[in-house]
Design an enzyme around this catalytic site. Structure first.
Site, PDB file in Angstrom:
ATOM      1  N   GLU A 140       0.804  -1.218   0.000  1.00  0.00           N
ATOM      2  CA  GLU A 140       0.000   0.000   0.000  1.00  0.00           C
ATOM      3  C   GLU A 140       0.843   1.277   0.000  1.00  0.00           C
ATOM      4  O   GLU A 140       0.604   2.180  -0.792  1.00  0.00           O
ATOM      5  CB  GLU A 140      -0.929   0.009   1.219  1.00  0.00           C
ATOM      6  CG  GLU A 140      -2.156  -0.859   1.068  1.00  0.00           C
ATOM      7  CD  GLU A 140      -3.162  -0.258   0.095  1.00  0.00           C
ATOM      8  OE1 GLU A 140      -3.026   0.918  -0.274  1.00  0.00           O
ATOM      9  OE2 GLU A 140      -4.090  -0.969  -0.304  1.00  0.00           O
ATOM     10  N   ARG A 515       1.584   6.473  -6.127  1.00  0.00           N
ATOM     11  CA  ARG A 515       2.257   7.365  -5.198  1.00  0.00           C
ATOM     12  C   ARG A 515       3.077   8.434  -5.900  1.00  0.00           C
ATOM     13  O   ARG A 515       3.660   8.200  -6.941  1.00  0.00           O
ATOM     14  CB  ARG A 515       3.139   6.566  -4.244  1.00  0.00           C
ATOM     15  CG  ARG A 515       2.261   5.733  -3.304  1.00  0.00           C
ATOM     16  CD  ARG A 515       3.043   4.700  -2.560  1.00  0.00           C
ATOM     17  NE  ARG A 515       2.153   3.875  -1.805  1.00  0.00           N
ATOM     18  CZ  ARG A 515       1.404   2.913  -2.346  1.00  0.00           C
ATOM     19  NH1 ARG A 515       1.473   2.672  -3.616  1.00  0.00           N
ATOM     20  NH2 ARG A 515       0.590   2.202  -1.613  1.00  0.00           N
TER      21      ARG A 515
END
Length: 520
Positions: A140, A515
């Site tokens: 994650e 990200r």
């Protein structure tokens, strides 16, 4: 086997002394025959003629020496708790080989995980959940608690704002519990438990954590109507979700057999890394770090949820400190308070209609840039009237920030009415300078808008930009729908005849991040 013999010997010598003593005497006679020898001249002559024979000595009290047991290692504890069925697919094998080839990347993630893994494993075991879930932050957020995706997912477990609210994660001016280590872990495990109860399968639950339970339910129903299997490997899903569970399986494979994959996992002690210390008075983040004798970056890594340079005591928050720093913190805190100095150097102020950041900064005796940084006001934006901001505290201000300020209004508006926000997907060969020049913005602004920690970009990365709106009806921007339903700008265009409408994502959808941090 040796331990059993040793234990038996110890029991015999203490519980049956009448039997043990003759046996010991017999052994002594065998070991040292001269102690009971009767004079025998013939025998002595034979002894002198014969070659001397070696004498074997048997110790009276043999000591059993066992090899030292290795100290507790958290990786071993995680392995013992694996309980999910393995995903044995070519994609899982592919991702395992890819991660194994990224030794430095694995090491960086594992080093960062030292601070958090023990707490996560403790909570997972307390709930009776598979310990594979402790590895999910590798996928994650790469164990970066301050990671923020372009879908606004934040923290170790990457909660989007709406799902965070569903799981009672407070999000306000001062504090974002999506980045709080303890609270976000609690919420993530609650969410995963609910998903498992919904689907009865951990692979489907994980797919739903990434894609959204609504999307997974619809995919299952579609297969059911078509008479197809409804298991995880039978569902059609977006590429990102298709890679999601294989990535977790890859991390599990490497943790299970690091030697096989040529990976050296850093040792992590099976012991608490941090301790939660309650704080009821305001304190600056930098002051708290100094009292704990920590670098500010290390303190923030444990306490990433604080949005401002001051921690508001009225919120009833807890500071997370390394277990070996707690005593020093309390001692230094007592010494500081004995001097009468305030622990916080900030207080609050509500923006009046006539106020600007520049005018408030001038009255407060700091630069506008310092005021922007303290209040996280990005370039090209100003604060709406009534917004509560931090200003430096002077010697006349004794009280802490009041509790009513916890729900303070804070609204950003563009400095100019012709500005708009776009999301740009980085192309192969793009540089920060090239993107800034193409969109007519400053490189430093791109770094601030996207919380970049380095100027290097990578293909596929998404950047949020605040740029001038196009002039005239003919000057439009090409856009494409992303998996989050957000319009993504491909590049400025001189003209375009169509524009795709953005489709809203399901309310409960939980998207895995793309990200913007390039140091993962």
């Amino acid at each position: 086997m040796q331990t059993d013999i040793g234990s038996g010997s110890a029991i015999a010598s203490s519980a049956t002394p009448a039997v043990a003593a003759p046996a010991t005497a017999a052994i002594g006679a065998m070991a040292a025959p001269s102690a009971t020898k009767v004079p025998d001249p013939v025998g002595e002559l034979v002894d002198r003629v014969d070659d001397p024979q070696p004498v074997v000595s048997i110790p009276r009290n043999p000591e059993l020496v066992l090899p030292a047991m290795p100290a507790n290692n958290l990786w071993d504890r995680i392995r013992r708790g694996f309980a999910m069925p393995d995903l044995e697919t070519p994609l899982a094998e592919n991702r395992t080989r890819w991660y194994a080839s990224q030794g430095e990347y694995i090491d960086r993630m594992a080093q960062r995980s030292r601070r958090y893994l023990f707490h996560i494993v403790e909570e997972i075991e307390r709930r009776g959940m598979p310990t594979e879930l402790a590895l999910l932050p590798f996928v994650e957020s790469a164990f970066q608690p301050e990671a923020i995706s372009t879908a606004k997912a934040a923290g170790l477990w990457q909660f989007i704002p709406s799902t965070g609210k569903d799981y009672d994660l407070a999000q306000n001016v001062w504090h974002d519990e999506r980045r709080d280590v303890i609270e976000s872990t609690r919420a993530a495990l609650d969410y995963l438990q609910n998903l498992y109860e919904m689907f009865g399968d951990w692979q489907l639950a994980l797919a739903a954590y990434n894609w959204g339970e609504g999307a997974v339910s619809r995919a299952i129903e579609k297969n059911r109507r078509a008479g197809k299997p409804t298991g995880y490997t039978s569902l059609r899903m977006p590429k990102e979700t298709a890679y999601y569970v294989p990535k977790l399986q890859a991390i599990k494979n490497i943790v299970s057999e690091p030697e096989r994959w040529g990976v050296a996992l850093p040792r992590i002690d099976d012991a608490p890394y941090f301790v939660a210390v309650p704080k009821t008075r305001d304190i600056d983040v930098d002051t708290a770090a100094r009292l704990a004798e920590m670098e500010a970056a290390d303190f923030r890594a444990l306490n990433p949820a604080f949005n401002r340079p001051v921690i508001v005591g009225a919120a009833g928050v807890k500071l997370l400190l390394p277990a070996d720093k707690v005593d020093a913190f309390h001692a230094n805190l007592a010494a500081w308070e004995a001097t009468g100095q305030p622990l916080a150097s900030w207080t609050t102020y509500a923006m009046a209609p006539s106020d600007t950041l520049a005018s408030v900064a001038k009255r407060a005796g700091i630069s506008e840039q310092q005021l922007r940084e303290a209040n996280r006001v990005p370039p090209r934006y100003r604060l709406a009237t009534g917004s509560t901001i931090l200003i430096p505290r002077d010697e006349t201000m004794d009280g802490d920030i009041p509790a009513e300020s916890l729900e303070a209004r804070f609204a950003l508006v563009p400095e100019q009415s012709n500005l708009r926000k776009v999301t740009y997907r980085v192309r192969r060969g793009d540089t920060l300078h090239a993107v800034a020049r193409r969109w007519k913005v400053d490189e430093k602004d791109i770094i601030v808008w996207n919380h970049l920690t380095a100027p290097t970009l990578f293909a596929g990365q998404r950047l949020e930009l605040t740029v001038p709106a196009p002039k005239g009806r003919g000057a439009k921007t090409r856009v494409a729908k992303t998996r989050t339903g957000k319009a993504t700008a491909a590049a400025p265009a001189k003209s375009s005849s169509t524009k795709s409408a953005a489709k809203p994502a399901p309310r409960a959808s939980k998207s895995s991040p793309v990200r913007v941090s390039v140091t993962r």
